[in-house]
Design a protein around this motif. Structure first.
Motif, PDB file in Angstrom:
ATOM      1  N   VAL A 144      10.515  -7.088  18.738  1.00 44.71           N
ATOM      2  CA  VAL A 144      10.429  -5.697  18.286  1.00 44.71           C
ATOM      3  C   VAL A 144      11.805  -5.184  17.867  1.00 44.71           C
ATOM      4  O   VAL A 144      11.929  -4.488  16.844  1.00 44.71           O
ATOM      5  N   GLU A 145      12.826  -5.530  18.632  1.00 39.96           N
ATOM      6  CA  GLU A 145      14.177  -5.098  18.259  1.00 39.96           C
ATOM      7  C   GLU A 145      14.596  -5.709  16.927  1.00 39.96           C
ATOM      8  O   GLU A 145      15.228  -5.050  16.101  1.00 39.96           O
ATOM      9  N   LYS A 146      14.229  -6.961  16.710  1.00 40.66           N
ATOM     10  CA  LYS A 146      14.533  -7.602  15.435  1.00 40.66           C
ATOM     11  C   LYS A 146      13.801  -6.908  14.297  1.00 40.66           C
ATOM     12  O   LYS A 146      14.373  -6.680  13.216  1.00 40.66           O
ATOM     13  N   ALA A 147      12.534  -6.549  14.531  1.00 41.60           N
ATOM     14  CA  ALA A 147      11.745  -5.860  13.508  1.00 41.60           C
ATOM     15  C   ALA A 147      12.354  -4.499  13.184  1.00 41.60           C
ATOM     16  O   ALA A 147      12.479  -4.121  12.014  1.00 41.60           O
ATOM     17  N   LYS A 148      12.732  -3.760  14.209  1.00 44.03           N
ATOM     18  CA  LYS A 148      13.320  -2.435  13.996  1.00 44.03           C
ATOM     19  C   LYS A 148      14.624  -2.532  13.214  1.00 44.03           C
ATOM     20  O   LYS A 148      14.894  -1.714  12.320  1.00 44.03           O
ATOM     21  N   THR A 149      15.424  -3.532  13.528  1.00 47.36           N
ATOM     22  CA  THR A 149      16.717  -3.696  12.860  1.00 47.36           C
ATOM     23  C   THR A 149      16.549  -4.116  11.406  1.00 47.36           C
ATOM     24  O   THR A 149      17.207  -3.583  10.506  1.00 47.36           O
ATOM     25  N   ALA A 150      15.633  -5.078  11.173  1.00 52.23           N
ATOM     26  CA  ALA A 150      15.488  -5.654   9.837  1.00 52.23           C
ATOM     27  C   ALA A 150      14.638  -4.803   8.896  1.00 52.23           C
ATOM     28  O   ALA A 150      14.776  -4.905   7.678  1.00 52.23           O
ATOM     29  N   ARG A 151      13.758  -3.938   9.448  1.00 47.69           N
ATOM     30  CA  ARG A 151      12.777  -3.247   8.604  1.00 47.69           C
ATOM     31  C   ARG A 151      12.732  -1.738   8.844  1.00 47.69           C
ATOM     32  O   ARG A 151      11.711  -1.100   8.647  1.00 47.69           O
ATOM     33  N   SER A 152      13.866  -1.182   9.237  1.00 43.78           N
ATOM     34  CA  SER A 152      13.907   0.250   9.551  1.00 43.78           C
ATOM     35  C   SER A 152      13.631   1.126   8.343  1.00 43.78           C
ATOM     36  O   SER A 152      13.187   2.270   8.471  1.00 43.78           O
ATOM     37  N   GLN A 153      13.862   0.595   7.146  1.00 47.03           N
ATOM     38  CA  GLN A 153      13.730   1.403   5.930  1.00 47.03           C
ATOM     39  C   GLN A 153      12.297   1.535   5.445  1.00 47.03           C
ATOM     40  O   GLN A 153      12.035   2.269   4.486  1.00 47.03           O
ATOM     41  N   PHE A 154      11.334   0.865   6.093  1.00 47.95           N
ATOM     42  CA  PHE A 154       9.973   0.837   5.565  1.00 47.95           C
ATOM     43  C   PHE A 154       9.054   1.888   6.173  1.00 47.95           C
ATOM     44  O   PHE A 154       7.900   2.018   5.766  1.00 47.95           O
ATOM     45  N   GLY A 155       9.525   2.628   7.156  1.00 45.03           N
ATOM     46  CA  GLY A 155       8.680   3.663   7.743  1.00 45.03           C
ATOM     47  C   GLY A 155       7.559   3.121   8.603  1.00 45.03           C
ATOM     48  O   GLY A 155       6.507   3.759   8.724  1.00 45.03           O
ATOM     49  N   ILE A 156       7.771   1.959   9.199  1.00 48.36           N
ATOM     50  CA  ILE A 156       6.792   1.354  10.100  1.00 48.36           C
ATOM     51  C   ILE A 156       7.188   1.688  11.533  1.00 48.36           C
ATOM     52  O   ILE A 156       8.360   1.576  11.899  1.00 48.36           O
ATOM     53  N   ARG A 157       6.214   2.075  12.344  1.00 44.09           N
ATOM     54  CA  ARG A 157       6.505   2.367  13.746  1.00 44.09           C
ATOM     55  C   ARG A 157       6.326   1.088  14.559  1.00 44.09           C
ATOM     56  O   ARG A 157       5.208   0.607  14.762  1.00 44.09           O
ATOM     57  N   PHE A 158       7.433   0.523  15.035  1.00 39.59           N
ATOM     58  CA  PHE A 158       7.407  -0.667  15.871  1.00 39.59           C
ATOM     59  C   PHE A 158       7.532  -0.261  17.333  1.00 39.59           C
ATOM     60  O   PHE A 158       8.416   0.521  17.685  1.00 39.59           O
ATOM     61  N   TYR A 168       0.806  -1.230   0.000  1.00 38.86           N
ATOM     62  CA  TYR A 168       0.000   0.000   0.000  1.00 38.86           C
ATOM     63  C   TYR A 168       0.838   1.279   0.000  1.00 38.86           C
ATOM     64  O   TYR A 168       0.312   2.351  -0.293  1.00 38.86           O
ATOM     65  N   GLN A 169       2.103   1.186   0.361  1.00 37.26           N
ATOM     66  CA  GLN A 169       3.035   2.310   0.342  1.00 37.26           C
ATOM     67  C   GLN A 169       2.475   3.531   1.078  1.00 37.26           C
ATOM     68  O   GLN A 169       2.152   3.437   2.264  1.00 37.26           O
ATOM     69  N   GLU A 170       2.338   4.658   0.398  1.00 35.12           N
ATOM     70  CA  GLU A 170       1.921   5.884   1.079  1.00 35.12           C
ATOM     71  C   GLU A 170       0.436   5.881   1.441  1.00 35.12           C
ATOM     72  O   GLU A 170      -0.043   6.781   2.145  1.00 35.12           O
ATOM     73  N   LYS A 171      -0.298   4.860   1.014  1.00 33.93           N
ATOM     74  CA  LYS A 171      -1.722   4.784   1.329  1.00 33.93           C
ATOM     75  C   LYS A 171      -1.987   4.252   2.731  1.00 33.93           C
ATOM     76  O   LYS A 171      -3.138   4.193   3.167  1.00 33.93           O
ATOM     77  N   ILE A 172      -0.936   3.877   3.459  1.00 36.92           N
ATOM     78  CA  ILE A 172      -1.129   3.286   4.779  1.00 36.92           C
ATOM     79  C   ILE A 172      -0.062   3.769   5.760  1.00 36.92           C
ATOM     80  O   ILE A 172       1.094   3.979   5.384  1.00 36.92           O
ATOM     81  N   ILE A 173      -0.481   3.987   6.990  1.00 42.78           N
ATOM     82  CA  ILE A 173       0.428   4.306   8.099  1.00 42.78           C
ATOM     83  C   ILE A 173       0.302   3.166   9.102  1.00 42.78           C
ATOM     84  O   ILE A 173      -0.792   2.897   9.614  1.00 42.78           O
ATOM     85  N   ILE A 174       1.415   2.496   9.371  1.00 40.76           N
ATOM     86  CA  ILE A 174       1.373   1.287  10.190  1.00 40.76           C
ATOM     87  C   ILE A 174       2.082   1.493  11.518  1.00 40.76           C
ATOM     88  O   ILE A 174       3.237   1.928  11.567  1.00 40.76           O
ATOM     89  N   THR A 175       1.360   1.154  12.590  1.00 42.44           N
ATOM     90  CA  THR A 175       1.962   0.991  13.904  1.00 42.44           C
ATOM     91  C   THR A 175       1.884  -0.490  14.230  1.00 42.44           C
ATOM     92  O   THR A 175       0.812  -1.091  14.140  1.00 42.44           O
ATOM     93  N   ALA A 176       3.001  -1.096  14.575  1.00 45.06           N
ATOM     94  CA  ALA A 176       3.048  -2.530  14.851  1.00 45.06           C
ATOM     95  C   ALA A 176       3.597  -2.741  16.250  1.00 45.06           C
ATOM     96  O   ALA A 176       4.679  -2.243  16.577  1.00 45.06           O
ATOM     97  N   ILE A 177       2.841  -3.473  17.070  1.00 48.74           N
ATOM     98  CA  ILE A 177       3.241  -3.637  18.465  1.00 48.74           C
ATOM     99  C   ILE A 177       3.378  -5.114  18.826  1.00 48.74           C
ATOM    100  O   ILE A 177       2.753  -5.984  18.220  1.00 48.74           O
TER     101      ILE A 177
END
Length: 272
Positions: A75-89, A59-68
């Motif tokens: 969460v640390e693994k998610a932040k490290t592996a997916r920091s470039q996607f603009g997802i708030r973990f 969805y790219q700019e059509k979605i704002i994701i907060t993932a908890i």
């Protein structure tokens, strides 16, 4: 999903639910007047973030994701592996989430059964949704498991073990193949499950009680055994990906032919 699935089994395994979920989102929000800006989505129990990544890529700019997730290591693994996607973990449970936030979608990816207390979790999700927001849960219906379904699953798992396609150090794989010859398929299934879980009937009841039966839809024919195949240590190799793709096709066909019972359920509820 071709680009994402090339990254590994833990992307590919989401294919059936990803197809279902994006269809729901597209029909309910993207093609409607319920939202004017980007969709605000909260994923509860995001793990290391594979599904959130798939959604952001789609969805790219059509979605704002907060993932908890309440587990800090995930969460640390998610932040490290997916920091470039603009997802708030964030490292927290749903009950710890900011009560002033509002979302268009709250998504539980195989996580609602872990949320305690369950009823309070459903109520909090309802409160955090905007009007016409949707609650979506991918869940298990373990009560549907029977001898024929367990036999179908373990027959394939045993073939993969014989072909050295399972990680022999995976705890789920060890449980699944230990004493295989002395246990019935349903006994093997029960030994593989690590803990008791709330029933699908209870989960559905709590959601219907809060959202209303008329606003709740349950798809009780969802495939789910492929999830256990990955959790049981299927090796993340090109062969493993081919095996998983074929397994998902076989599971889907076996459900349609009434050869096995579906042990997955998809639940969608709208706040009105």
């Amino acid at each position: 999903m071709s680009e994402s699935t090339a990254k590994g089994l833990r992307h590919l395994v989401h294919t059936p639910f990803f197809t279902f979920f994006t269809g729901i989102v597209d029909s309910h929000h993207v093609a409607s007047q319920h939202t004017s800006g980007p969709l605000r989505l909260l994923e509860v129990g995001c793990g290391s973030g594979e599904f959130a990544q798939l959604l952001k890529e789609h969805y790219q700019e059509k979605i704002i994701i907060t993932a908890i997730d309440p587990h800090s290591h995930a969460v640390e693994k998610a932040k490290t592996a997916r920091s470039q996607f603009g997802i708030r973990f964030e490292n927290l449970s749903l009950l710890e989430a900011d009560a002033s936030e509002r979302y268009d979608i709250i998504l539980f990816t195989k996580s609602l059964h872990h949320c305690e207390p369950l009823e309070e979790t459903v109520v909090r999700a309802y409160d955090l949704l905007d009007e016409h927001g949707i609650f979506v849960a991918e869940e298990m219906n373990l009560e549907a498991m029977n001898e024929a379904t367990a036999g179908w699953y373990f027959g394939r798992l045993d073939l993969l073990k014989a072909a050295d396609q399972l990680d022999k150090f995976n705890k789920h794989a060890i449980a699944a193949v230990t004493n295989a010859s002395s246990l019935t398929p349903i006994e093997r299934w029960k030994s593989m499950l690590m803990h008791s879980l709330p029933s699908a009937d209870l989960i559905i009841k709590l959601i219907r009680d809060k959202f209303g039966s008329g606003n709740t839809r349950v798809t009780a024919t969802a495939p789910f055994l492929h999830q256990f195949l990955v959790e049981s240590g299927l090796k993340d190799t090109p062969v493993g990906k081919n095996v998983l793709t074929e397994f998902m096709a076989q599971e889907d066909q076996a459900i349609r032919d009434n050869i096995i019972a579906p042990v997955g359920i998809f639940i969608v509820a709208e706040k009105r």
